[in-house]
Design a protein around this motif. Structure first.
Motif, PDB file in Angstrom:
ATOM      1  N   TYR A   1     -66.494 -42.427  40.046  1.00  0.00           N
ATOM      2  CA  TYR A   1     -66.683 -42.872  38.668  1.00  0.00           C
ATOM      3  C   TYR A   1     -67.010 -41.643  37.830  1.00  0.00           C
ATOM      4  CZ  TYR A   1     -66.552 -47.516  40.579  1.00  0.00           C
ATOM      5  OH  TYR A   1     -66.136 -48.663  41.221  1.00  0.00           O
ATOM      6  N   LEU A   2     -66.273 -41.488  36.740  1.00  0.00           N
ATOM      7  CA  LEU A   2     -66.346 -40.269  35.935  1.00  0.00           C
ATOM      8  C   LEU A   2     -66.738 -40.592  34.501  1.00  0.00           C
ATOM      9  CD1 LEU A   2     -63.014 -39.004  37.348  1.00  0.00           C
ATOM     10  CD2 LEU A   2     -65.065 -37.586  37.449  1.00  0.00           C
ATOM     11  N   CYS A   3     -67.689 -39.831  34.003  1.00  0.00           N
ATOM     12  CA  CYS A   3     -68.096 -39.908  32.607  1.00  0.00           C
ATOM     13  C   CYS A   3     -67.297 -38.861  31.837  1.00  0.00           C
ATOM     14  CB  CYS A   3     -69.593 -39.635  32.517  1.00  0.00           C
ATOM     15  SG  CYS A   3     -70.242 -39.544  30.851  1.00  0.00           S
ATOM     16  N   SER A   4     -66.953 -39.173  30.603  1.00  0.00           N
ATOM     17  CA  SER A   4     -66.093 -38.280  29.832  1.00  0.00           C
ATOM     18  C   SER A   4     -66.456 -38.333  28.353  1.00  0.00           C
ATOM     19  CB  SER A   4     -64.638 -38.716  30.027  1.00  0.00           C
ATOM     20  OG  SER A   4     -63.773 -37.991  29.207  1.00  0.00           O
ATOM     21  N   VAL A   5     -66.221 -37.199  27.672  1.00  0.00           N
ATOM     22  CA  VAL A   5     -66.372 -37.170  26.217  1.00  0.00           C
ATOM     23  C   VAL A   5     -65.135 -36.521  25.622  1.00  0.00           C
ATOM     24  CG1 VAL A   5     -68.877 -37.013  26.382  1.00  0.00           C
ATOM     25  CG2 VAL A   5     -67.533 -34.919  26.152  1.00  0.00           C
ATOM     26  N   ALA A   6     -64.876 -36.837  24.361  1.00  0.00           N
ATOM     27  CA  ALA A   6     -63.706 -36.293  23.672  1.00  0.00           C
ATOM     28  C   ALA A   6     -64.143 -35.216  22.687  1.00  0.00           C
ATOM     29  CB  ALA A   6     -62.965 -37.400  22.933  1.00  0.00           C
ATOM     30  N   LEU A   7     -63.446 -34.109  22.724  1.00  0.00           N
ATOM     31  CA  LEU A   7     -63.590 -33.065  21.712  1.00  0.00           C
ATOM     32  C   LEU A   7     -62.192 -32.820  21.162  1.00  0.00           C
ATOM     33  CD1 LEU A   7     -66.068 -30.585  23.440  1.00  0.00           C
ATOM     34  CD2 LEU A   7     -66.554 -32.282  21.693  1.00  0.00           C
ATOM     35  N   SER A   8     -61.994 -33.110  19.891  1.00  0.00           N
ATOM     36  CA  SER A   8     -60.648 -33.162  19.327  1.00  0.00           C
ATOM     37  C   SER A   8     -59.855 -34.218  20.102  1.00  0.00           C
ATOM     38  CB  SER A   8     -59.994 -31.782  19.396  1.00  0.00           C
ATOM     39  OG  SER A   8     -58.714 -31.817  18.795  1.00  0.00           O
TER      40      SER A   8
ATOM     41  N   GLN B   1     -75.785 -42.475  35.866  1.00  0.00           N
ATOM     42  CA  GLN B   1     -76.245 -41.909  34.605  1.00  0.00           C
ATOM     43  C   GLN B   1     -75.357 -40.747  34.188  1.00  0.00           C
ATOM     44  OE1 GLN B   1     -80.333 -40.730  35.070  1.00  0.00           O
ATOM     45  NE2 GLN B   1     -81.014 -42.778  35.633  1.00  0.00           N
ATOM     46  N   CYS B   2     -75.189 -40.607  32.893  1.00  0.00           N
ATOM     47  CA  CYS B   2     -74.390 -39.521  32.339  1.00  0.00           C
ATOM     48  C   CYS B   2     -75.127 -38.902  31.161  1.00  0.00           C
ATOM     49  CB  CYS B   2     -73.034 -40.046  31.886  1.00  0.00           C
ATOM     50  SG  CYS B   2     -71.974 -38.791  31.126  1.00  0.00           S
ATOM     51  N   GLN B   3     -75.319 -37.582  31.220  1.00  0.00           N
ATOM     52  CA  GLN B   3     -76.015 -36.838  30.173  1.00  0.00           C
ATOM     53  C   GLN B   3     -75.094 -35.751  29.638  1.00  0.00           C
ATOM     54  OE1 GLN B   3     -79.631 -37.194  29.266  1.00  0.00           O
ATOM     55  NE2 GLN B   3     -78.860 -36.028  27.532  1.00  0.00           N
ATOM     56  N   VAL B   4     -74.977 -35.660  28.320  1.00  0.00           N
ATOM     57  CA  VAL B   4     -74.123 -34.645  27.688  1.00  0.00           C
ATOM     58  C   VAL B   4     -75.009 -33.662  26.946  1.00  0.00           C
ATOM     59  CG1 VAL B   4     -72.139 -34.285  26.156  1.00  0.00           C
ATOM     60  CG2 VAL B   4     -72.393 -36.441  27.371  1.00  0.00           C
ATOM     61  N   ASP B   5     -74.562 -32.404  26.874  1.00  0.00           N
ATOM     62  CA  ASP B   5     -75.412 -31.373  26.274  1.00  0.00           C
ATOM     63  C   ASP B   5     -75.304 -31.308  24.760  1.00  0.00           C
ATOM     64  OD1 ASP B   5     -73.476 -28.289  26.599  1.00  0.00           O
ATOM     65  OD2 ASP B   5     -72.862 -30.326  26.075  1.00  0.00           O
ATOM     66  N   SER B   6     -74.552 -32.207  24.151  1.00  0.00           N
ATOM     67  CA  SER B   6     -74.450 -32.257  22.697  1.00  0.00           C
ATOM     68  C   SER B   6     -74.246 -33.703  22.282  1.00  0.00           C
ATOM     69  CB  SER B   6     -73.303 -31.385  22.193  1.00  0.00           C
ATOM     70  OG  SER B   6     -72.084 -31.793  22.770  1.00  0.00           O
TER      71      SER B   6
ATOM     72  N   ASN C   1     -78.441 -43.567  23.176  1.00  0.00           N
ATOM     73  CA  ASN C   1     -78.447 -42.496  22.184  1.00  0.00           C
ATOM     74  C   ASN C   1     -77.154 -41.706  22.265  1.00  0.00           C
ATOM     75  OD1 ASN C   1     -78.771 -40.358  24.193  1.00  0.00           O
ATOM     76  ND2 ASN C   1     -80.869 -41.133  24.422  1.00  0.00           N
ATOM     77  N   LEU C   2     -77.065 -40.641  21.475  1.00  0.00           N
ATOM     78  CA  LEU C   2     -75.803 -39.920  21.340  1.00  0.00           C
ATOM     79  C   LEU C   2     -75.534 -38.923  22.464  1.00  0.00           C
ATOM     80  CD1 LEU C   2     -75.790 -39.304  17.480  1.00  0.00           C
ATOM     81  CD2 LEU C   2     -74.355 -40.886  18.765  1.00  0.00           C
ATOM     82  N   THR C   3     -76.449 -38.818  23.432  1.00  0.00           N
ATOM     83  CA  THR C   3     -76.230 -37.871  24.524  1.00  0.00           C
ATOM     84  C   THR C   3     -76.277 -38.517  25.904  1.00  0.00           C
ATOM     85  OG1 THR C   3     -78.581 -37.295  24.691  1.00  0.00           O
ATOM     86  CG2 THR C   3     -77.228 -35.972  23.171  1.00  0.00           C
ATOM     87  N   PHE C   4     -76.438 -39.824  25.978  1.00  0.00           N
ATOM     88  CA  PHE C   4     -76.702 -40.458  27.273  1.00  0.00           C
ATOM     89  C   PHE C   4     -75.996 -41.807  27.375  1.00  0.00           C
ATOM     90  CE2 PHE C   4     -79.131 -40.713  31.112  1.00  0.00           C
ATOM     91  CZ  PHE C   4     -79.448 -42.048  31.291  1.00  0.00           C
ATOM     92  N   SER C   5     -75.529 -42.116  28.580  1.00  0.00           N
ATOM     93  CA  SER C   5     -74.932 -43.414  28.854  1.00  0.00           C
ATOM     94  C   SER C   5     -75.131 -43.756  30.325  1.00  0.00           C
ATOM     95  CB  SER C   5     -73.432 -43.415  28.526  1.00  0.00           C
ATOM     96  OG  SER C   5     -72.838 -44.676  28.826  1.00  0.00           O
TER      97      SER C   5
END
Lengths: 112, 118
Positions: free
Chosen positions: A91-98, A22-27, A72-76
């Motif tokens: 295994y690594l979860c990642s998000v892009a900012l710029s 599970q991966c949870q992002v704060d935004s 949803n937009l904060t979880f995968s």
């Protein structure tokens, strides 16, 4: 930056079983990404997970082996199916900012 | 030939030394260059990000890009034991050249293991 939480942080699994990470992002983020880091190797992109659509897989990775959900937009979630010792990796979860990526702490899987 | 080559080391230096970490690449479409630091049992942490050829400085860290030679470097001044980690270079294409490539696709080097001993 983003705060990315992953569960489990590590696990030891038996051959033939499946494990969901599970991966949870704060935004809220449009795209989330799953990477694999095999022992002594560099990071490799597995797939891109967009909310509301099927994940897009990179060459060499298939949905049957690595099914992904993005409810949803904060979880995968990433499932590693029918595991073999060759799936032992981080295994690594990642998000892009710029144009840069931020990574979670990783989930270290050992398959016996 | 790998798209990105990075000397895996390991590299061992005394505290206070200047460290030079290097990567070469073959794909001229790469336009954005990053350095990540990864401590043992942790995820990669973004250190620096550059776009243009030249130098970018942030505290004790300097990132250098030479697009004509397809060569990037990270310099660490006054190295500390807390700098002991694996350093990963990463790069990506410009969005105009990405084609069908995932927005999240970075191409990483193998990583250089650095140990700074007191």
């Amino acid at each position: 930056s983003a705060v990315i939480s992953q569960k489990p942080s590590r696990d030891i699994c038996q051959r033939g079983t499946s494990l969901t990470i599970q991966c949870q992002v704060d935004s809220q983020v449009t795209m989330m990404f799953w990477y694999r880091q095999q022992p002594g190797q560099s990071l490799t992109l597995i797939a891109t997970a967009n909310q509301g659509s099927e994940a897009t897989y990179e060459s060499g990775f298939v949905i049957d082996k690595f099914p992904i959900s993005r409810p949803n937009l904060t979880f995968s979630t990433l499932t590693v199916s029918n595991m073999s010792p060759e799936d032992s990796s981080i295994y690594l979860c990642s998000v892009a900012l710029s144009v840069v990526l931020f990574f979670g702490e990783g989930s270290r899987l050992t398959v016996l | 030939q790998k798209e990105v080559e990075q000397d895996p080391g390991p590299l061992s230096v005394p505290e206070g030394a200047i460290v030079s970490l290097n990567c070469t690449y073959s794909n001229s479409a790469f336009q954005y260059f990053m350095w990540y630091r990864q401590y043992s049992r942790k995820g990669p942490e973004l250190l620096m990000y550059t776009y243009s050829s030249g130098n970018k400085e942030d505290g004790r860290f300097t990132a250098q890009v030479d697009k004509s030679s397809k060569y990037i470097s990270l310099f660490i001044r006054d190295s500390q034991p807390s700098d002991s980690a694996t350093y990963l270079c990463a790069m990506r294409m410009g969005l105009a050249n990405a084609g069908g490539t995932s927005y999240g696709k970075l191409t990483f080097g193998q990583g250089t293991i650095l140990t700074v001993h007191p």
